[in-house]
Write a protein that holds these residues in place. Structure first.
Motif, PDB file in Angstrom:
ATOM      1  N   GLY A  31       0.784  -1.218   0.000  1.00  0.00           N
ATOM      2  CA  GLY A  31       0.000   0.000   0.000  1.00  0.00           C
ATOM      3  C   GLY A  31       0.820   1.274   0.000  1.00  0.00           C
ATOM      4  O   GLY A  31       0.266   2.367  -0.137  1.00  0.00           O
ATOM      5  N   GLU A  32       2.132   1.153   0.139  1.00  0.00           N
ATOM      6  CA  GLU A  32       2.974   2.340   0.256  1.00  0.00           C
ATOM      7  C   GLU A  32       4.175   2.342  -0.678  1.00  0.00           C
ATOM      8  O   GLU A  32       4.678   3.409  -1.039  1.00  0.00           O
ATOM      9  N   THR A  33       4.672   1.155  -1.048  1.00  0.00           N
ATOM     10  CA  THR A  33       5.879   1.073  -1.862  1.00  0.00           C
ATOM     11  C   THR A  33       5.664   0.095  -3.023  1.00  0.00           C
ATOM     12  O   THR A  33       4.641  -0.590  -3.104  1.00  0.00           O
ATOM     13  N   THR A  34       6.650   0.018  -3.898  1.00  0.00           N
ATOM     14  CA  THR A  34       6.614  -0.930  -5.011  1.00  0.00           C
ATOM     15  C   THR A  34       7.508  -2.146  -4.734  1.00  0.00           C
ATOM     16  O   THR A  34       7.871  -2.871  -5.665  1.00  0.00           O
ATOM     17  N   GLU A  35       7.826  -2.344  -3.465  1.00  0.00           N
ATOM     18  CA  GLU A  35       8.663  -3.488  -3.103  1.00  0.00           C
ATOM     19  C   GLU A  35       8.022  -4.789  -3.586  1.00  0.00           C
ATOM     20  O   GLU A  35       6.828  -5.002  -3.423  1.00  0.00           O
ATOM     21  N   GLY A  36       8.828  -5.653  -4.183  1.00  0.00           N
ATOM     22  CA  GLY A  36       8.326  -6.927  -4.700  1.00  0.00           C
ATOM     23  C   GLY A  36       7.935  -6.895  -6.163  1.00  0.00           C
ATOM     24  O   GLY A  36       7.515  -7.914  -6.717  1.00  0.00           O
ATOM     25  N   TRP A  37       8.094  -5.729  -6.799  1.00  0.00           N
ATOM     26  CA  TRP A  37       7.738  -5.562  -8.203  1.00  0.00           C
ATOM     27  C   TRP A  37       8.883  -4.888  -8.965  1.00  0.00           C
ATOM     28  O   TRP A  37       9.649  -4.124  -8.407  1.00  0.00           O
ATOM     29  N   ARG A  38       8.969  -5.175 -10.244  1.00  0.00           N
ATOM     30  CA  ARG A  38       9.925  -4.500 -11.132  1.00  0.00           C
ATOM     31  C   ARG A  38       9.358  -4.503 -12.543  1.00  0.00           C
ATOM     32  O   ARG A  38       8.337  -5.153 -12.828  1.00  0.00           O
ATOM     33  N   GLY A  39       9.986  -3.765 -13.411  1.00  0.00           N
ATOM     34  CA  GLY A  39       9.532  -3.722 -14.791  1.00  0.00           C
ATOM     35  C   GLY A  39       9.827  -5.027 -15.513  1.00  0.00           C
ATOM     36  O   GLY A  39      10.832  -5.703 -15.237  1.00  0.00           O
ATOM     37  N   TYR A  40       8.967  -5.388 -16.429  1.00  0.00           N
ATOM     38  CA  TYR A  40       9.198  -6.560 -17.281  1.00  0.00           C
ATOM     39  C   TYR A  40      10.441  -6.321 -18.132  1.00  0.00           C
ATOM     40  O   TYR A  40      10.581  -5.290 -18.779  1.00  0.00           O
ATOM     41  N   PHE A  45      11.899  -0.967 -10.895  1.00  0.00           N
ATOM     42  CA  PHE A  45      10.518  -0.565 -11.133  1.00  0.00           C
ATOM     43  C   PHE A  45      10.510   0.660 -12.043  1.00  0.00           C
ATOM     44  O   PHE A  45      11.388   1.515 -11.932  1.00  0.00           O
ATOM     45  N   PRO A  46       9.539   0.767 -12.960  1.00  0.00           N
ATOM     46  CA  PRO A  46       9.512   1.916 -13.873  1.00  0.00           C
ATOM     47  C   PRO A  46       9.481   3.252 -13.133  1.00  0.00           C
ATOM     48  O   PRO A  46       8.812   3.400 -12.113  1.00  0.00           O
ATOM     49  N   GLU A  47      10.177   4.218 -13.683  1.00  0.00           N
ATOM     50  CA  GLU A  47      10.222   5.550 -13.083  1.00  0.00           C
ATOM     51  C   GLU A  47       9.035   6.409 -13.488  1.00  0.00           C
ATOM     52  O   GLU A  47       8.821   7.478 -12.911  1.00  0.00           O
ATOM     53  N   GLU A 102      13.077  -8.440 -25.987  1.00  0.00           N
ATOM     54  CA  GLU A 102      12.452  -7.901 -27.194  1.00  0.00           C
ATOM     55  C   GLU A 102      11.137  -8.588 -27.549  1.00  0.00           C
ATOM     56  O   GLU A 102      10.647  -8.455 -28.681  1.00  0.00           O
ATOM     57  N   GLU A 103      10.555  -9.323 -26.595  1.00  0.00           N
ATOM     58  CA  GLU A 103       9.239  -9.934 -26.798  1.00  0.00           C
ATOM     59  C   GLU A 103       8.287  -9.417 -25.725  1.00  0.00           C
ATOM     60  O   GLU A 103       8.654  -9.315 -24.555  1.00  0.00           O
ATOM     61  N   ALA A 104       7.072  -9.104 -26.108  1.00  0.00           N
ATOM     62  CA  ALA A 104       6.079  -8.638 -25.146  1.00  0.00           C
ATOM     63  C   ALA A 104       5.694  -9.747 -24.175  1.00  0.00           C
ATOM     64  O   ALA A 104       5.753 -10.942 -24.513  1.00  0.00           O
ATOM     65  N   ILE A 105       5.276  -9.365 -22.982  1.00  0.00           N
ATOM     66  CA  ILE A 105       4.928 -10.344 -21.955  1.00  0.00           C
ATOM     67  C   ILE A 105       3.783 -11.247 -22.392  1.00  0.00           C
ATOM     68  O   ILE A 105       3.732 -12.429 -22.035  1.00  0.00           O
TER      69      ILE A 105
END
Length: 229
Positions: A31-40, A45-47, A102-105
């Motif tokens: 609920g407060e951070t993006t911990e545990g996630w990153r960009g594909y 994590f995306p800026e 170079e491939e979409a998710i």
């Protein structure tokens, strides 16, 4: 308020009850951070394109940050979360995703469609409603179609068992999709779909969970997972 969303917010969101903790549930969003996630296909994590505010993890209108994934892979589990969309918005929840440069998710990961069925043209595309909310995107329509309208929250549960083979989508308390991967029926369905040229689609027993940046405002909260033995 331009999005038509209520600003009401309960402090009980993005927490685990004592019982949930005893049962082995874990939060995937605090609920407060993006911990545990990153960009594909990214290390961080995306800026841009995503924000955390008012206890929600949200794609902003216009997006631009790209899809995000969990930092861990999962095989058998129960995933619960809530989502809501702005008017006319489109999004998605991915599972069993693998990263391919170079491939979409979506060429590897089955997708639960997120959609404003009443105001987005995708609702009338595809076949038999298989692009409406909570459908296995472009493959299996959600039945019944019980999505709440834009601006209102929907509750999703995804159950994956049998070493990734058996999948169920539940929305707002009802089972709307159920299927088995790697059966004759599964492969026949894929051969008749746009995923036919991608043998990696739905092939991984374990993979990342992902959230889609489709360039429309979508809010997520109460994202939690229970890993099954």
């Amino acid at each position: 308020m331009a999005l038509g969303f209520s600003t009401a917010y309960s402090q009980q969101h993005n927490t685990l009850t004592t019982q949930e903790k005893q049962e082995g549930w874990e939060l995937l969003f605090d609920g407060e951070t993006t911990e545990g996630w990153r960009g594909y296909n990214k290390e961080q994590f995306p800026e841009e394109g995503w924000i955390v505010e008012n206890g929600m993890l949200s794609v902003i209108e216009g997006g631009g940050g790209g899809d995000i994934i969990t930092t861990q892979v999962y095989e058998d589990y129960i995933l619960k979360l809530e989502w809501r969309v702005a008017k006319g918005a489109n999004g998605g929840i991915f599972y069993a995703a693998v990263e391919q440069p170079e491939e979409a998710i979506y060429w590897s990961a089955p997708e639960i469609q997120i959609l404003d069925n009443d105001n987005h043209p995708d609702a009338e595309r595809g076949k038999d409603g298989n692009r409406k909310a909570t459908s296995l995107y472009d493959l299996i329509p959600a039945e019944p179609q019980n999505a709440n309208p834009f601006g209102e929250w929907n509750q999703i549960t995804i159950e994956v068992t049998g070493n990734g083979a058996h999948v169920e989508h539940w929305m707002n308390g009802e089972k709307v999709v159920e299927y088995e991967r790697w059966t004759d029926e599964w492969y026949e369905m894929l051969q008749q779909s746009k995923f036919a040229p991608h043998p990696e689609f739905g092939a991984a027993h374990e993979g990342y969970i992902g959230l889609q940046d489709h360039g429309n405002r979508v809010d997520f909260r109460n994202i939690k997972i229970k890993v099954l033995d």
